[in-house]
Structure formats: structure tokens, C-alpha cells
Design a protein around this motif. Structure first.
Motif, PDB file in Angstrom:
ATOM      1  N   ALA A  19     -37.716 -59.186 -42.597  1.00  0.00           N
ATOM      2  CA  ALA A  19     -37.662 -58.964 -40.969  1.00  0.00           C
ATOM      3  C   ALA A  19     -38.097 -60.439 -40.396  1.00  0.00           C
ATOM      4  N   GLN A  20     -38.776 -61.136 -41.318  1.00  0.00           N
ATOM      5  CA  GLN A  20     -39.347 -62.522 -40.526  1.00  0.00           C
ATOM      6  C   GLN A  20     -38.362 -63.782 -40.813  1.00  0.00           C
ATOM      7  N   ARG A  21     -37.171 -63.316 -41.544  1.00  0.00           N
ATOM      8  CA  ARG A  21     -36.190 -64.458 -41.716  1.00  0.00           C
ATOM      9  C   ARG A  21     -35.285 -64.556 -40.721  1.00  0.00           C
ATOM     10  N   PRO A  22     -34.522 -65.337 -40.481  1.00  0.00           N
ATOM     11  CA  PRO A  22     -33.542 -65.512 -39.378  1.00  0.00           C
ATOM     12  C   PRO A  22     -31.914 -65.107 -40.141  1.00  0.00           C
ATOM     13  N   PHE A  23     -31.377 -64.189 -39.174  1.00  0.00           N
ATOM     14  CA  PHE A  23     -30.155 -63.449 -39.674  1.00  0.00           C
ATOM     15  C   PHE A  23     -29.217 -64.021 -38.579  1.00  0.00           C
ATOM     16  N   GLU A  24     -27.966 -64.193 -38.805  1.00  0.00           N
ATOM     17  CA  GLU A  24     -26.880 -64.527 -37.789  1.00  0.00           C
ATOM     18  C   GLU A  24     -26.460 -62.814 -37.148  1.00  0.00           C
ATOM     19  N   ALA A  25     -26.473 -62.087 -38.244  1.00  0.00           N
ATOM     20  CA  ALA A  25     -25.892 -60.595 -37.838  1.00  0.00           C
ATOM     21  C   ALA A  25     -27.041 -59.904 -37.275  1.00  0.00           C
ATOM     22  N   THR A  26     -27.518 -60.030 -36.053  1.00  0.00           N
ATOM     23  CA  THR A  26     -28.931 -59.277 -35.668  1.00  0.00           C
ATOM     24  C   THR A  26     -29.000 -57.748 -35.856  1.00  0.00           C
ATOM     25  N   MET A  27     -28.078 -57.296 -35.803  1.00  0.00           N
ATOM     26  CA  MET A  27     -28.021 -55.608 -36.337  1.00  0.00           C
ATOM     27  C   MET A  27     -28.816 -55.422 -37.563  1.00  0.00           C
ATOM     28  N   VAL A  28     -29.040 -56.571 -38.481  1.00  0.00           N
ATOM     29  CA  VAL A  28     -29.851 -56.334 -39.772  1.00  0.00           C
ATOM     30  C   VAL A  28     -31.276 -55.933 -39.085  1.00  0.00           C
ATOM     31  N   TYR A  29     -31.798 -56.543 -38.152  1.00  0.00           N
ATOM     32  CA  TYR A  29     -33.328 -56.668 -37.706  1.00  0.00           C
ATOM     33  C   TYR A  29     -33.358 -55.007 -37.311  1.00  0.00           C
ATOM     34  N   ALA A  30     -32.259 -54.433 -36.681  1.00  0.00           N
ATOM     35  CA  ALA A  30     -32.384 -52.936 -36.168  1.00  0.00           C
ATOM     36  C   ALA A  30     -32.469 -51.999 -37.605  1.00  0.00           C
ATOM     37  N   ALA A  31     -31.802 -52.382 -38.603  1.00  0.00           N
ATOM     38  CA  ALA A  31     -32.049 -51.586 -39.683  1.00  0.00           C
ATOM     39  C   ALA A  31     -33.591 -51.842 -40.317  1.00  0.00           C
ATOM     40  N   LEU A  32     -33.891 -53.069 -40.471  1.00  0.00           N
ATOM     41  CA  LEU A  32     -34.991 -53.603 -40.865  1.00  0.00           C
ATOM     42  C   LEU A  32     -36.356 -52.918 -40.206  1.00  0.00           C
ATOM     43  N   GLY A  33     -35.994 -52.831 -38.888  1.00  0.00           N
ATOM     44  CA  GLY A  33     -37.045 -51.892 -38.177  1.00  0.00           C
ATOM     45  C   GLY A  33     -37.207 -50.509 -38.373  1.00  0.00           C
ATOM     46  N   LEU A  53     -43.074 -54.667 -32.706  1.00  0.00           N
ATOM     47  CA  LEU A  53     -43.170 -55.208 -31.422  1.00  0.00           C
ATOM     48  C   LEU A  53     -43.615 -56.709 -31.611  1.00  0.00           C
ATOM     49  N   GLU A  54     -44.660 -56.903 -32.152  1.00  0.00           N
ATOM     50  CA  GLU A  54     -45.205 -58.150 -31.945  1.00  0.00           C
ATOM     51  C   GLU A  54     -44.609 -59.501 -32.565  1.00  0.00           C
ATOM     52  N   THR A  55     -43.397 -59.079 -33.413  1.00  0.00           N
ATOM     53  CA  THR A  55     -42.713 -60.058 -33.951  1.00  0.00           C
ATOM     54  C   THR A  55     -41.780 -60.721 -32.896  1.00  0.00           C
ATOM     55  N   ASN A  56     -41.801 -60.165 -31.657  1.00  0.00           N
ATOM     56  CA  ASN A  56     -40.789 -60.529 -30.693  1.00  0.00           C
ATOM     57  C   ASN A  56     -39.424 -60.664 -31.016  1.00  0.00           C
ATOM     58  N   ILE A  57     -38.951 -59.757 -31.784  1.00  0.00           N
ATOM     59  CA  ILE A  57     -37.599 -59.642 -32.216  1.00  0.00           C
ATOM     60  C   ILE A  57     -37.037 -58.332 -31.524  1.00  0.00           C
ATOM     61  N   PRO A  58     -36.292 -58.451 -30.474  1.00  0.00           N
ATOM     62  CA  PRO A  58     -35.959 -57.226 -29.695  1.00  0.00           C
ATOM     63  C   PRO A  58     -35.256 -56.285 -30.572  1.00  0.00           C
ATOM     64  N   MET A  59     -34.317 -56.640 -31.467  1.00  0.00           N
ATOM     65  CA  MET A  59     -33.575 -55.591 -32.540  1.00  0.00           C
ATOM     66  C   MET A  59     -34.358 -55.072 -33.438  1.00  0.00           C
ATOM     67  N   LEU A  60     -35.431 -55.796 -33.936  1.00  0.00           N
ATOM     68  CA  LEU A  60     -36.500 -55.323 -34.811  1.00  0.00           C
ATOM     69  C   LEU A  60     -37.159 -54.070 -34.143  1.00  0.00           C
ATOM     70  N   ALA A  61     -37.759 -54.578 -32.952  1.00  0.00           N
ATOM     71  CA  ALA A  61     -38.526 -53.673 -32.176  1.00  0.00           C
ATOM     72  C   ALA A  61     -37.660 -52.263 -31.713  1.00  0.00           C
ATOM     73  N   GLY A  62     -36.472 -52.486 -31.453  1.00  0.00           N
ATOM     74  CA  GLY A  62     -35.243 -51.536 -31.037  1.00  0.00           C
ATOM     75  C   GLY A  62     -35.366 -50.324 -32.176  1.00  0.00           C
ATOM     76  N   GLY A  63     -34.943 -51.041 -33.625  1.00  0.00           N
ATOM     77  CA  GLY A  63     -34.780 -50.369 -34.668  1.00  0.00           C
ATOM     78  C   GLY A  63     -35.972 -49.373 -34.961  1.00  0.00           C
ATOM     79  N   ALA A  64     -37.251 -50.057 -34.906  1.00  0.00           N
ATOM     80  CA  ALA A  64     -38.628 -49.401 -35.046  1.00  0.00           C
ATOM     81  C   ALA A  64     -38.586 -48.392 -34.011  1.00  0.00           C
ATOM     82  N   LEU A  65     -38.260 -48.456 -32.815  1.00  0.00           N
ATOM     83  CA  LEU A  65     -38.274 -47.199 -31.810  1.00  0.00           C
ATOM     84  C   LEU A  65     -37.584 -46.313 -31.878  1.00  0.00           C
ATOM     85  N   ARG A  66     -36.228 -46.455 -32.331  1.00  0.00           N
ATOM     86  CA  ARG A  66     -35.507 -45.462 -32.493  1.00  0.00           C
ATOM     87  C   ARG A  66     -35.890 -44.781 -33.898  1.00  0.00           C
ATOM     88  N   ALA A  67     -36.690 -45.322 -34.809  1.00  0.00           N
ATOM     89  CA  ALA A  67     -36.969 -44.364 -36.021  1.00  0.00           C
ATOM     90  C   ALA A  67     -38.187 -43.549 -35.621  1.00  0.00           C
TER      91      ALA A  67
END
Length: 116
Positions: A19-33, A53-67
Motif C-alpha cells: 500500500a505504500q508503493r506507487p502504482f499507476e493503476a490507482t484502483m489497486v489502492y482500493a483493493a489494498l485498503g 486514512l493517514e497515508t493520504n492516498i484517497p483510493m486506499l482510504a476509499g477501499g478501507a471505508l467501503r470494507a
């Protein structure tokens, strides 16, 4: 997401590292969250959500909130159990044959979605 759905908790460290690595496909962050929250126990959910939430990666936070939204019936059951002082534990089970390879959390054998 498959690791999260099946509850493979040993993968949580790897998932957080990814989750802390950069990805071009940002949807990966939603899956990780989503996976981070699913692999967290009910007691760890708030801490894991805060971490996402503290990672400041919106898609990661979004995936976590959905879960969290999906797990809400289970978390409510844990909260009710704690308030009542019941000694029943909430267990995590992976049925041998489940639709879509989804694992279900059960409390006394009743799936949360059946209690709604």
C-alpha cells in the motif's frame, strides 16, 4: 482482495507494505485498503482504518471505508456482545463451498447478512 476475503492474516504486513508503493493503476489502492480492513480483527479495525486514512492516498482510504461499511453488521454484533457482557466469541469461518469464494464472519452460526 482474495487474501482479505479468505482471511489470510499472515499477509497483512505484505499488504501494508504494498500500500505504500506507487502504482499507476490507482484502483489497486482500493483493493489494498479493503484487504487491510478485512484482515483486521474487529478490535483492530479502528486502528487499521486510521492507518489507511493517514497515508493520504484517497483510493486506499476509499477501499478501507467501503470494507468498514460491508463489515458493519459484524462490528455491531461485537459491540452488542461486549455491552451485554456475553462470553460468546465471534469467529471467522471460511465455508468449504461459498459463492464467489467469500468468507463469512459468523456469530453463533448466524451470518450477519441473515440478521438484517
Amino acid at each position: 482482495m482474495a487474501l482479505g476475503a479468505c482471511g489470510h492474516r499472515p499477509a497483512l504486513g505484505l499488504i501494508r507494505e504494498l500500500a505504500q508503493r506507487p502504482f499507476e493503476a490507482t484502483m489497486v489502492y482500493a483493493a489494498l485498503g479493503d484487504t487491510i480492513i478485512r484482515l483486521s480483527t474487529p478490535d483492530e479495525t479502528a486502528h487499521s482504518l486510521r492507518w489507511c486514512l493517514e497515508t493520504n492516498i484517497p483510493m486506499l482510504a476509499g477501499g478501507a471505508l467501503r470494507a468498514v461499511a460491508v463489515r458493519r453488521p459484524l462490528l455491531d454484533a461485537v459491540r452488542r456482545e461486549a455491552a451485554s457482557g456475553s462470553s460468546t466469541t465471534v469467529g471467522w469461518t471460511a465455508p468449504a463451498r461459498s459463492r464467489g469464494a467469500r468468507c463469512r464472519a459468523t456469530e453463533r452460526g448466524v451470518r450477519p447478512e441473515e440478521r438484517l
